[in-house]
Structures are given as structure tokens and as C-alpha cells.
Design an enzyme around this catalytic site. Structure first.
Site, PDB file in Angstrom:
ATOM      1  N   GLU A  32      40.111  28.922  42.102  1.00 22.70           N
ATOM      2  CA  GLU A  32      39.752  30.166  42.922  1.00 22.70           C
ATOM      3  C   GLU A  32      39.575  29.929  44.278  1.00 22.70           C
ATOM      4  OE1 GLU A  32      37.278  32.523  40.347  1.00 22.70           O
ATOM      5  OE2 GLU A  32      38.485  32.411  38.554  1.00 22.70           O
ATOM      6  N   HIS A  66      37.615  41.966  25.070  1.00 23.16           N
ATOM      7  CA  HIS A  66      37.402  40.798  26.009  1.00 23.16           C
ATOM      8  C   HIS A  66      36.455  39.627  25.530  1.00 23.16           C
ATOM      9  CE1 HIS A  66      34.979  39.138  29.840  1.00 23.16           C
ATOM     10  NE2 HIS A  66      36.069  38.822  30.055  1.00 23.16           N
ATOM     11  N   GLU A  79      34.590  36.626  26.819  1.00 26.02           N
ATOM     12  CA  GLU A  79      33.819  35.566  27.811  1.00 26.02           C
ATOM     13  C   GLU A  79      33.139  34.596  27.112  1.00 26.02           C
ATOM     14  OE1 GLU A  79      34.181  35.308  31.348  1.00 26.02           O
ATOM     15  OE2 GLU A  79      33.329  33.373  30.485  1.00 26.02           O
ATOM     16  N   HIS A  93      41.347  34.165  32.002  1.00 29.18           N
ATOM     17  CA  HIS A  93      40.860  33.561  33.038  1.00 29.18           C
ATOM     18  C   HIS A  93      40.042  32.451  33.078  1.00 29.18           C
ATOM     19  CE1 HIS A  93      41.127  37.614  35.307  1.00 29.18           C
ATOM     20  NE2 HIS A  93      41.998  37.597  34.269  1.00 29.18           N
ATOM     21  N   GLU A  94      40.212  31.738  34.173  1.00 29.70           N
ATOM     22  CA  GLU A  94      39.731  30.421  34.546  1.00 29.70           C
ATOM     23  C   GLU A  94      40.160  29.529  33.473  1.00 29.70           C
ATOM     24  OE1 GLU A  94      37.077  33.000  33.793  1.00 29.70           O
ATOM     25  OE2 GLU A  94      37.423  33.623  35.850  1.00 29.70           O
ATOM     26  N   GLU A  99      44.632  33.847  34.839  1.00 33.76           N
ATOM     27  CA  GLU A  99      44.110  34.084  36.438  1.00 33.76           C
ATOM     28  C   GLU A  99      44.471  32.622  36.888  1.00 33.76           C
ATOM     29  OE1 GLU A  99      40.137  35.637  38.242  1.00 33.76           O
ATOM     30  OE2 GLU A  99      39.904  33.964  36.947  1.00 33.76           O
ATOM     31  N   GLU A 124      39.366  40.116  42.303  1.00 32.18           N
ATOM     32  CA  GLU A 124      38.032  40.258  42.184  1.00 32.18           C
ATOM     33  C   GLU A 124      37.242  39.741  43.370  1.00 32.18           C
ATOM     34  OE1 GLU A 124      37.504  37.927  38.680  1.00 32.18           O
ATOM     35  OE2 GLU A 124      37.445  36.056  39.497  1.00 32.18           O
TER      36      GLU A 124
HETATM   37  C1  NOJ Z   1      35.897  36.088  35.813  1.00 36.67           C
HETATM   38  C2  NOJ Z   1      37.013  36.932  35.523  1.00 36.67           C
HETATM   39  O1  NOJ Z   1      37.980  36.534  36.413  1.00 36.67           O
HETATM   40  C3  NOJ Z   1      36.818  38.483  35.718  1.00 36.67           C
HETATM   41  O2  NOJ Z   1      38.032  39.175  35.536  1.00 36.67           O
HETATM   42  C4  NOJ Z   1      35.713  38.767  34.534  1.00 36.67           C
HETATM   43  O3  NOJ Z   1      35.342  40.203  34.753  1.00 36.67           O
HETATM   44  C5  NOJ Z   1      34.645  38.116  34.775  1.00 36.67           C
HETATM   45  N1  NOJ Z   1      34.847  36.491  34.654  1.00 36.67           N
HETATM   46  C6  NOJ Z   1      33.399  38.145  33.466  1.00 36.67           C
HETATM   47  O4  NOJ Z   1      34.013  37.705  32.409  1.00 36.67           O
HETATM   48 CA    CA Z   2      38.152  34.567  37.728  1.00 27.98          CA
END
Ligand code: NOJ
Ligand code: CA
Length: 679
Positions: free
Chosen positions: A179, A384, A386, A454-455, A473, A479
Site C-alpha cells: 500500500e 468480514h 479481519e 485485503h493485505e 486489495e 481508504e
Molecule cells: C484494511 C482494509 O483495507 C480495510 O478495507 C478494512 O476496513 C480494515 N483493514 C479493517 O479490516
Molecule cells: Ca488495506
């Protein structure tokens, strides 16, 4: 036409030839004859070189491995055998930026053996296509090479030109982040960079992109410059905790190292070289895998008006989610992403990776009730997950979580790996992490779940084999415009992404911010604040320019109410038959046309950097002899990303393939067009 069965025109195994002492050289050319790879032994080392139209692209470059606890496999090698094959087959992707992909290539396999006592053997397989080449190593099973630890892959790319390279750095071994903002420089000053690495040769006749394909059980590849004004890059692999790069046992195959080749940057997309170098789909029935647009409880957290964690500002409440579901249903969206629904966000969620539960909702979030509510409205919750980089914590819960989602009829997950360091100081992109991501994709496929990561590990074409691996991503997305330093992404950002990151595969960029001064954040606005540095028309154009099968309408629903431009987001397709780049320059502007999958409808997206531009675009991509209504969303009078991003001029025109409309792009602006049949 039976599009899902591969149409094998010719698979021809030509010859397996033992090599005599004299013949320590072999060559293989692309089907169109323009690209030629030569492979041979020089001073005991195996080298390859690439020429195109008789000009050098890659000068003789070394191949081999350095092992821990065993001698390097690079020196005193002899060619033992070569084998050739050719293939011409066309396959259909269940979804994508292009439907049909023709895999036409010539293959050369080169076997080598060490002259010393160990006598270890390896093979390198080259496939040469009209749009580039790939090569990979095979380490066959053998007495003196069983279990191994690779300290370094010694692959070199000795570029023949001090080309202009477009790169993001990778010089922090354990903190590699994708990023970051792109820079460009002559290749000779490149230090350590990520792939895809796009390079424009100074002769203006060659563009080369180095990347990798079919990354399954190996670390991610970076490229390291050799300093001293060298034009030679070396493969640099993400390390495990102890510094070893890859562990394995023979027989073993590495990912492909790929070099996409084109005359001009406009020919780079759609980039399908990586898809051709991945195995066909392992999912027999792909009917359930569906591209879609989605909204979500998301931007509010990035604006700081909602929290992921529990409390008064918790975004993922049952009531709020119902409001988003209603909005999605009213406007034809397929999904509603909800972040912060599950226990684990309270406290420092980046550090507390093991606190995340992927099955336990917060008390104010009725998961089963909402899944049913959404279903009744023809919408799906996107779950989601994370992980904060807690690979083991996530893996432990995969089966229980995925079976729960499945039982609720939920078939899409957005996952995340925000922590820099994954799994106890292995690199974020190590072999351990690569294995983890593969395991997740395969488990998700088993449960009928689509993924948006993502990541992530960068895209190496796994969507061919696992079409449930949809978007990711892996780059600096929208973001950063909510909270990023340097005021967010500069206006040129997406014009670079298109010719770099997006060549590896789709990106979940999350376009569609209409409240461009971020009034909803409640923060006082100043030009230096982070905010999207685009006009409204450019936010629309990004849906066409930046390909993703899962595209978000990222703004808060209330910011779309009463906005005429919202119609474009409702109309735009997310699955395409064809893609054509009409014009573009990296870092300046790009104009892309795409045809909706299975429908007589086209879209066009044009975006520019901070410069205003006037571009006349021949519509020759439209089928001749038909009339289309062009619905045009352009920058309005005096639009400018700096202080006046909102003016949007919506107009209609009847056009044909002979029309040449003039597009006027404001500074930081864009144009989005839908072409539908006039009759
Ligand atoms: C980074 C992600 O790119 C984003 O989309 C997400 O909201 C946050 N992390 C929290 O998971
Ligand atoms: Ca991210």
C-alpha cells in the site's frame, strides 16, 4: 459454441533430444516469431536471454539456487537434454475482464546436471507466447537433492535497456507493504521493488513487465537491483523467520517467473499471461460464483464516524445493517459488507489478533436474523474476517466459521491481514503465508464461498484455478483518501495503478465516493486534508478503468440519495467479454472500453491526472452498423479536483462506430459512458 470446454487445436510433443557436448545451446521462439529465448551454458552457468524483433530485451542472465547446508546449484553445469512442445487452446473464464483466453505457446524444457561429485540435476521450462514468456524450475527427485532449504533463488533479469521503471519499494524485509505510492525512475537506480514491475524501454518499441504466476508453495518474489548503475535485477524472496526463503523436498516446482512483452503500454491490458500459466479450474460447477456490486458498513469507520468496536458508535448494529440492506435492495446491489460485526475489535485489534472470533457476533448484531432479512430482499451479507495477521487463529476457525456462513446462505467473505508481520516474524509474504492463503482459498471453495482479500499475497493468476478467488486489495486503495498521509492518493495514482498493479489481476479499490470534501466526517476541510483527489466524474470512471468482479459503492448511502450520478453506479457492469485500452500514458491518463459479458452494451472510462485533457475517441470498438445511445457522465463546468470536484454534466447522444466524440477531462477528472442499443 461450448465455451467451457477447452478447444484444443494442437498439443504437439515434438522431440526429446539428448544433448551432445557441442550443443550447449537451445532456442525457442513465440508462435508469431517475434520473441526468441535462447538458453545455454556459459562458463559452467546456465543462462537465458530474450530478444524481440531482433533487439535484446534480456541479456544473458543466470539461473540457479543457493541452499542452506548444501553447495550452490549454479556452477559447473552441463546441458543434458531438451524437450519441446507446442500448444494452442482457448479457454473461457467464468468471469473476468475478458471472457476467452487463447493460450498459444511454444515450450522448451532444458535439463542440466552438475559436473561435480553431487551430480545434482534441475530443469528449467520456458513457455514463449506472443505476449511474453514464463519460466520455472523443476527440481526432480534425486539421491543428492531430497529435502532442501533455499537461501536464495539466483534468477537474474539483466535488462538490456535502462528502461523507465514504475515501482513501489520493498526494502524493509519484514515490513513489505503493497500500500504505497508509485515512483518511476531509470531501472539503474532501482533498489528493491515489488512486482508487477512495468518498464518502458527508451527506444519506445518495448514494454516489459516482470511478475510471477502460479505461486502455491513458495515465498512471494520481489526484485532487487544490484546497485552500481546495474540494469540487472535479481529475484529476492520473502523470508521465513530464520532467513531461509523456501523449504521443500524434491520433486519440487517453483512458480513461473513471467515477462510480459508489448510494443506500447496500451497493449498491456487485458493482461492474461499469468492466467495462461495457471492450471485450469478445480471447481467443476462455477455457477454460484457471481461478480457483483456491493455497499457496506465501512467508509464510516474510515471517516471515524463509526467504530468497528462495540460502543455508542458501533457501525455493525442490526438496525443500521437493515438500513444498508434496504438501500442495497432498492438500488439493485448484490451484497452488503458489514465490518465490525464479530467479537475481537475492542482494544488494539491490530495487536490482539488472537482475540478475533469468526463465529461470535457482538450482542447488538443479529447475524442469523440479518442473513434471513437480506435473503428475503434478494441481497447477501458479505462477511468480514479481519485476521490482523493471526494466521493460526484464523485457520483454527476456518471450518466452523465457513460452515456457519454456509448454513446461513452467505457465500462471500472479505478478509484482511492488516498486521505487517504474520505468524511470528515470518515475512507477511513468506512461504508460510502463501500456504495459508492457498489453504483459505481451497477451504472457501469447498464451502462454496467467494473471496475478496485485503493485505493479500499479490495476485499470481490463481483465479484461473480457483475462480472463487475473486478480488483483492494489495495496493493503495480509496481508504487512504479518508485517513492516509500526504493528503491521500495523488491525482495520478490510478493512472499508474492501471498499468502496474492491475496487470496482476482485479483490485478491490472501492470507488464511488460522492462526498468528495468528506463533509460526513465532520472534520473541517482544508485542501491539505486527506480526501479523494478526484472529481465526481472520475469516481464513476474508476468503475470501468479499475477492473474488479466485486466493486463497491463505497460512500455512505445517504450521500447517494438524490444524486443523478448514482445511476451510473447502478448501471455499470462488473463482468466483461472484452476490454480495449484506447489510449493512455502511465501516470498521465488512460481511456478504457469494455463490453458487458453476454450483452450488447459497452462502457467507457477515461481518467486523467492533475492535468485537464481533451481527447477525441473513435468509437470503432462498437460493432459497425448499429446505433447506440451514449449516456455520458462528464466533468461539469469549472470542475477541478482541488476546489470544485462535484460538477457533473450528464448528457445523451446517439452514436455509431464511426462517431468520434470529444472527451473533456477536468484536472483530476474523468468521463464515464454507458453505450446501450438505440432500438
Ligand atoms: C484494511 C482494509 O483495507 C480495510 O478495507 C478494512 O476496513 C480494515 N483493514 C479493517 O479490516
Ligand atoms: Ca488495506
Amino acid at each position: 459454441m461450448a465455451p467451457r470446454t477447452p478447444n484444443v487445436l494442437a498439443i504437439l510433443l515434438l522431440a526429446v533430444a539428448p544433448v551432445t557436448a557441442r550443443a550447449q545451446q537451445a532456442r525457442v521462439a513465440s508462435p508469431d516469431g517475434r520473441t526468441e529465448v535462447s538458453v545455454g551454458i556459459r562458463q559452467g552457468r546456465l543462462e537465458y536471454a530474450v530478444r524481440r524483433d531482433g533487439r535484446n530485451v534480456v541479456l544473458p542472465s543466470v539461473l540457479g539456487f543457493a541452499f542452506r547446508g548444501a553447495p550452490t546449484l549454479r556452477d559447473s553445469l552441463a546441458l543434458t537434454d531438451t524437450a519441446r512442445a507446442s500448444r494452442d487452446e482457448t479457454f473461457t473464464q467464468p468471469w473476468g475482464e475478458v471472457a476467452r483466453v487463447r493460450d498459444r505457446h511454444n515450450e522448451l524444457r532444458v535439463g542440466v546436471q552438475e559436473r561435480g561429485a553431487l551430480g545434482r540435476r534441475m530443469r528449467v521450462i520456458f513457455r514463449v507466447f506472443d505476449d511474453g514468456l514464463g519460466f520455472r524450475y523443476e527440481l526432480p527427485e534425486q539421491p543428492n537433492l531430497g529435502e532442501f532449504a533455499i537461501d536464495d533463488e539466483l534468477t537474474e533479469f539483466a535488462l538490456a535497456d535502462d528502461a523507465r521503471a514504475w515501482w513501489i519499494p520493498s526494502n524493509r524485509p519484514r515490513l513489505d507493504r503493497s500500500e504505497m505510492l508509485y515512483a518511476s525512475s531509470p531501472l539503474s537506480v532501482v533498489d528493491s521493488v515489488q512486482t508487477p514491475l512495468t518498464m518502458e524501454f527508451r527506444d519506445r518499441k518495448t514494454v516489459a513487465v516482470i511478475h510471477e504466476a502460479d505461486l502455491v508453495d513458495y515465498p512471494r518474489m520481489f526484485l532487487a537491483g544490484r546497485g552500481m548503475e546495474s540494469r540487472t535485477l535479481r529475484a529476492a524472496l520473502a523470508p521465513l523467520r530464520d532467513g531461509v526463503k523456501a523449504r521443500g523436498r524434491t520433486p519440487f516446482t517453483t512458480p513461473w517467473r513471467t515477462i510480459q512483452l508489448a510494443d506500447r503500454v496500451e497493449q498491456l491490458a487485458p493482461s492474461v499471461l499469468g492466467l495462461k500459466l495457471n492450471p485450469p479450474s478445480k471447481i467443476a460447477n462455477t455457477e454460484w460464483i457471481k461478480p457483483m456490486k456491493y455497499v457496506g458498513i465501512w467508509w464510516g469507520m474510515h471517516l471515524n464516524t463509526y467504530t468497528w468496536s462495540s460502543g455508542a458508535q458501533h457501525g455493525a448494529t442490526t438496525e443500521n445493517t437493515k438500513r444498508y440492506i434496504d438501500f442495497a435492495a432498492r438500488n439493485g446491489f448484490g451484497g452488503v459488507l458489514v465490518e465490525g460485526w464479530n467479537v475481537g475489535w475492542d482494544g488494539d485489534w491490530i495487536q490482539n489478533r488472537n482475540a478475533f472470533s469468526f463465529t461470535k457476533p457482538y450482542p447488538d448484531y443479529d447475524l442469523p436474523g440479518l442473513a434471513a432479512y437480506a435473503k428475503a430482499k434478494g441481497v447477501k451479507l458479505i462477511v468480514h474476517n479481519e485476521t490482523s495477521g493471526g494466521l493460526a487463529n484464523y485457520e483454527r476457525q476456518l471450518d466452523s466459521a465457513y460452515s456457519l456462513y454456509r448454513s446461513l446462505g452467505l457465500d462471500a467473505i472479505k478478509s484482511g491481514y492488516v498486521a505487517d508481520t504474520v505468524g511470528g516474524n515470518h515475512s507477511h509474504y513468506s512461504q508460510v503465508a502463501v500456504r495459508h492463503h492457498r489453504k483459505v482459498v481451497e477451504t472457501a471453495a469447498k464451502y462454496g464461498i467467494m473471496l475478496d482479500v485485503h493485505e493479500p499475497i499479490h495476485d499470481t493468476g490463481e483465479r484461473r484455478t480457483w475462480p472463487n478467488m475473486m478480488s483483492r486489495e494489495g495496493s493503495r486503495g480509496q481508504e487512504y483518501n479518508a485517513w492516509g498521509g500526504e493528503g491521500g492518493n495523488p491525482p495520478e495514482h490510478e493512472t499508474i495503478l492501471f498499468f502496474t498493479r492491475l496487470l496482476s489481476g482485479p483490485m478491490d479499490f472501492t470507488p464511488g465516493i460522492f462526498d468528495l470534501m468528506l463533509k460526513s466526517s465532520g472534520r473541517p476541510h482544508s485542501p491539505e486534508e486527506p480526501r479523494p483527489r478526484t472529481t465526481l466524474a472520475k469516481q464513476l470512471a474508476l468503475y470501468v478503468v479499475l477492473y474488479s468482479p466485486l466493486h463497491m459503492a463505497a460512500d455512505l448511502p445517504e450521500n447517494y440519495e438524490g444524486q443523478p450520478g448514482f445511476q451510473f453506479i447502478k448501471d455499470v457492469a462488473v463482468d466483461w467479454d472484452t476490454t480495449r485500452v484506447l489510449e493512455g500514458r502511465i501516470g498521465d491518463y488512460v481511456v478504457v472500453a469494455r463490453k458487458t459479458r453476454g450483452k450488447d452494451e459497452w462502457f467507457l472510462g477515461a481518467i486523467t491526472d492533475e492535468e485537464a485533457r481533451t481527447i477525441e475517441v473513435p468509437l470503432s470498438f462498437l460493432p459497425a452498423g448499429r446505433r447506440y445511445v451514449a449516456e455520458i457522465y462528464a466533468d461539469g463546468p469549472k470542475a477541478d479536483w482541488r476546489d470544485n470536484p462535484l460538477p457533473l454534466a450528464i448528457s445523451k447522444q446517439t452514436v455509431t462506430s464511426a462517431s468520434r466524440p470529444t472527451l473533456r477531462l477536468a484536472p483530476g477528472g474523468g468521463v464515464a459512458v454507458r453505450f446501450r442499443r438505440a432500438e
